[in-house]
Scaffold this motif. Structure first.
Motif, PDB file in Angstrom:
ATOM      1  N   GLY A  73       6.881   1.947  -7.100  1.00  0.00           N
ATOM      2  CA  GLY A  73       7.710   2.771  -6.961  1.00  0.00           C
ATOM      3  C   GLY A  73       7.560   3.361  -5.431  1.00  0.00           C
ATOM      4  O   GLY A  73       6.795   3.172  -4.982  1.00  0.00           O
ATOM      5  N   ILE A  74       8.672   3.794  -4.910  1.00  0.00           N
ATOM      6  CA  ILE A  74       7.615   4.498  -3.658  1.00  0.00           C
ATOM      7  C   ILE A  74       7.904   5.940  -3.536  1.00  0.00           C
ATOM      8  O   ILE A  74       7.938   6.472  -2.505  1.00  0.00           O
ATOM      9  CB  ILE A  74       8.675   3.343  -1.991  1.00  0.00           C
ATOM     10  CG1 ILE A  74       8.047   4.205  -1.042  1.00  0.00           C
ATOM     11  CG2 ILE A  74      10.784   3.951  -2.291  1.00  0.00           C
ATOM     12  CD1 ILE A  74       8.253   2.760  -0.009  1.00  0.00           C
ATOM     13  N   ASP A  83      11.027   1.512  -8.660  1.00  0.00           N
ATOM     14  CA  ASP A  83      11.980  -0.040  -8.426  1.00  0.00           C
ATOM     15  C   ASP A  83      11.408  -0.824  -9.050  1.00  0.00           C
ATOM     16  O   ASP A  83      12.475  -2.030  -8.985  1.00  0.00           O
ATOM     17  CB  ASP A  83      11.777   0.549  -7.488  1.00  0.00           C
ATOM     18  CG  ASP A  83      11.562   2.156  -5.951  1.00  0.00           C
ATOM     19  OD1 ASP A  83      11.295   2.226  -5.775  1.00  0.00           O
ATOM     20  OD2 ASP A  83      13.263   2.716  -6.741  1.00  0.00           O
ATOM     21  N   TYR A  84      11.014  -1.423  -9.094  1.00  0.00           N
ATOM     22  CA  TYR A  84      10.838  -2.767  -8.437  1.00  0.00           C
ATOM     23  C   TYR A  84       9.520  -3.406 -10.382  1.00  0.00           C
ATOM     24  O   TYR A  84       8.835  -2.276 -10.761  1.00  0.00           O
ATOM     25  CB  TYR A  84       9.690  -3.242  -7.968  1.00  0.00           C
ATOM     26  CG  TYR A  84      10.639  -3.153  -6.637  1.00  0.00           C
ATOM     27  CD1 TYR A  84      10.230  -2.145  -6.273  1.00  0.00           C
ATOM     28  CD2 TYR A  84      11.691  -4.575  -6.342  1.00  0.00           C
ATOM     29  CE1 TYR A  84      11.228  -2.145  -4.703  1.00  0.00           C
ATOM     30  CE2 TYR A  84      12.247  -4.052  -5.247  1.00  0.00           C
ATOM     31  CZ  TYR A  84      12.051  -3.061  -4.558  1.00  0.00           C
ATOM     32  OH  TYR A  84      12.790  -3.319  -3.268  1.00  0.00           O
ATOM     33  N   SER A  99       0.566  -1.407   0.068  1.00  0.00           N
ATOM     34  CA  SER A  99       0.193  -0.307   0.344  1.00  0.00           C
ATOM     35  C   SER A  99       0.633   1.291  -0.335  1.00  0.00           C
ATOM     36  O   SER A  99       0.291   2.620  -0.300  1.00  0.00           O
ATOM     37  CB  SER A  99      -0.826   0.129   1.128  1.00  0.00           C
ATOM     38  OG  SER A  99      -0.246   0.019   2.637  1.00  0.00           O
ATOM     39  N   SER A 100       2.139   1.527   0.250  1.00  0.00           N
ATOM     40  CA  SER A 100       3.162   2.683   0.589  1.00  0.00           C
ATOM     41  C   SER A 100       3.688   2.522  -0.783  1.00  0.00           C
ATOM     42  O   SER A 100       4.001   3.557  -0.901  1.00  0.00           O
ATOM     43  CB  SER A 100       4.152   2.108   1.213  1.00  0.00           C
ATOM     44  OG  SER A 100       3.317   1.762   2.713  1.00  0.00           O
ATOM     45  N   TYR A 101       3.725   2.021  -2.140  1.00  0.00           N
ATOM     46  CA  TYR A 101       3.772   1.645  -3.408  1.00  0.00           C
ATOM     47  C   TYR A 101       2.676   2.456  -4.009  1.00  0.00           C
ATOM     48  O   TYR A 101       2.058   2.331  -4.101  1.00  0.00           O
ATOM     49  CB  TYR A 101       4.237   0.625  -3.632  1.00  0.00           C
ATOM     50  CG  TYR A 101       5.689   0.213  -3.292  1.00  0.00           C
ATOM     51  CD1 TYR A 101       5.765  -0.527  -2.257  1.00  0.00           C
ATOM     52  CD2 TYR A 101       6.755  -0.193  -4.217  1.00  0.00           C
ATOM     53  CE1 TYR A 101       6.615  -1.284  -1.490  1.00  0.00           C
ATOM     54  CE2 TYR A 101       8.178   0.094  -2.836  1.00  0.00           C
ATOM     55  CZ  TYR A 101       7.522  -0.764  -2.301  1.00  0.00           C
ATOM     56  OH  TYR A 101       9.102  -1.389  -1.342  1.00  0.00           O
ATOM     57  N   THR A 104      -1.533   6.763  -7.557  1.00  0.00           N
ATOM     58  CA  THR A 104      -0.291   6.649  -5.967  1.00  0.00           C
ATOM     59  C   THR A 104      -1.047   5.904  -4.593  1.00  0.00           C
ATOM     60  O   THR A 104      -2.352   5.119  -4.542  1.00  0.00           O
ATOM     61  CB  THR A 104      -0.906   7.759  -5.772  1.00  0.00           C
ATOM     62  OG1 THR A 104      -2.066   8.163  -5.312  1.00  0.00           O
ATOM     63  CG2 THR A 104      -0.736   9.035  -6.921  1.00  0.00           C
ATOM     64  N   TRP A 105       0.002   5.955  -4.002  1.00  0.00           N
ATOM     65  CA  TRP A 105      -0.422   4.786  -3.089  1.00  0.00           C
ATOM     66  C   TRP A 105      -0.688   5.701  -1.786  1.00  0.00           C
ATOM     67  O   TRP A 105      -2.125   4.835  -1.293  1.00  0.00           O
ATOM     68  CB  TRP A 105       1.058   4.468  -2.460  1.00  0.00           C
ATOM     69  CG  TRP A 105       1.750   5.301  -1.771  1.00  0.00           C
ATOM     70  CD1 TRP A 105       2.321   6.703  -2.288  1.00  0.00           C
ATOM     71  CD2 TRP A 105       1.412   6.103  -0.053  1.00  0.00           C
ATOM     72  NE1 TRP A 105       3.046   8.015  -1.321  1.00  0.00           N
ATOM     73  CE2 TRP A 105       2.370   7.462  -0.216  1.00  0.00           C
ATOM     74  CE3 TRP A 105       0.919   5.680   0.629  1.00  0.00           C
ATOM     75  CZ2 TRP A 105       2.088   8.190   1.040  1.00  0.00           C
ATOM     76  CZ3 TRP A 105       1.074   6.535   1.773  1.00  0.00           C
ATOM     77  CH2 TRP A 105       1.853   7.697   2.103  1.00  0.00           C
ATOM     78  N   SER A 106      -0.448   7.037  -1.879  1.00  0.00           N
ATOM     79  CA  SER A 106      -1.799   7.439  -0.638  1.00  0.00           C
ATOM     80  C   SER A 106      -2.928   8.113  -0.608  1.00  0.00           C
ATOM     81  O   SER A 106      -4.170   7.372  -0.520  1.00  0.00           O
ATOM     82  CB  SER A 106      -1.081   9.319  -0.714  1.00  0.00           C
ATOM     83  OG  SER A 106      -1.408   9.690  -1.978  1.00  0.00           O
TER      84      SER A 106
END
Length: 124
Positions: free
Chosen positions: A99-100, A112-113, A30-32, A52-54
């Protein structure tokens, strides 16, 4: 570390629909921010959509607006790409990415992944 596995690709006629899924394993999904990109033969990887994660806010490339919908289910660690009114120019390998931290989520370098990709072929 996050592992991403896409599914749902296939062969569809122009005007048809597909729903791609991207299942994530690892911590803190959930942070990504999650993105979808695609790459056709001989072309660069192209941004399609991200969420978005937020706030779970979706953003789309112009080519995807009005036809594609990105969504996420944090309880299932899965992001989806619903694709409607498909066109032959949508034919590509579709990749999901996580991505974070970035200021421009439409760039491949922001992530990132990456998953291994799933082929989408639209016949005209």
């Amino acid at each position: 570390q996050v592992q991403l596995v896409e599914s749902g690709g296939g062969l569809v006629q122009a005007g048809g629909s597909l729903r791609l899924s991207c299942a994530a394993s690892g911590r803190a999904f959930s942070s990504y921010t999650m993105g979808w990109f695609r790459q056709a033969p001989g072309k660069e990887r192209e941004f399609v959509a991200f969420i978005t994660w937020s706030l779970g806010s979706p953003y789309y490339a112009d080519s995807a607006k009005g036809r594609f919908t990105i969504s996420r289910d944090n309880a299932k660690n899965t992001v989806y790409l619903q694709m409607n009114s498909l066109k032959s120019e949508d034919t590509a390998v579709y990749y999901c990415a996580a991505g974070i931290r970035s200021i421009n989520w439409s760039r491949p370098g922001a992530y990132d992944y990456w998953g291994q990709g799933t082929q989408v072929t639209v016949s005209s």
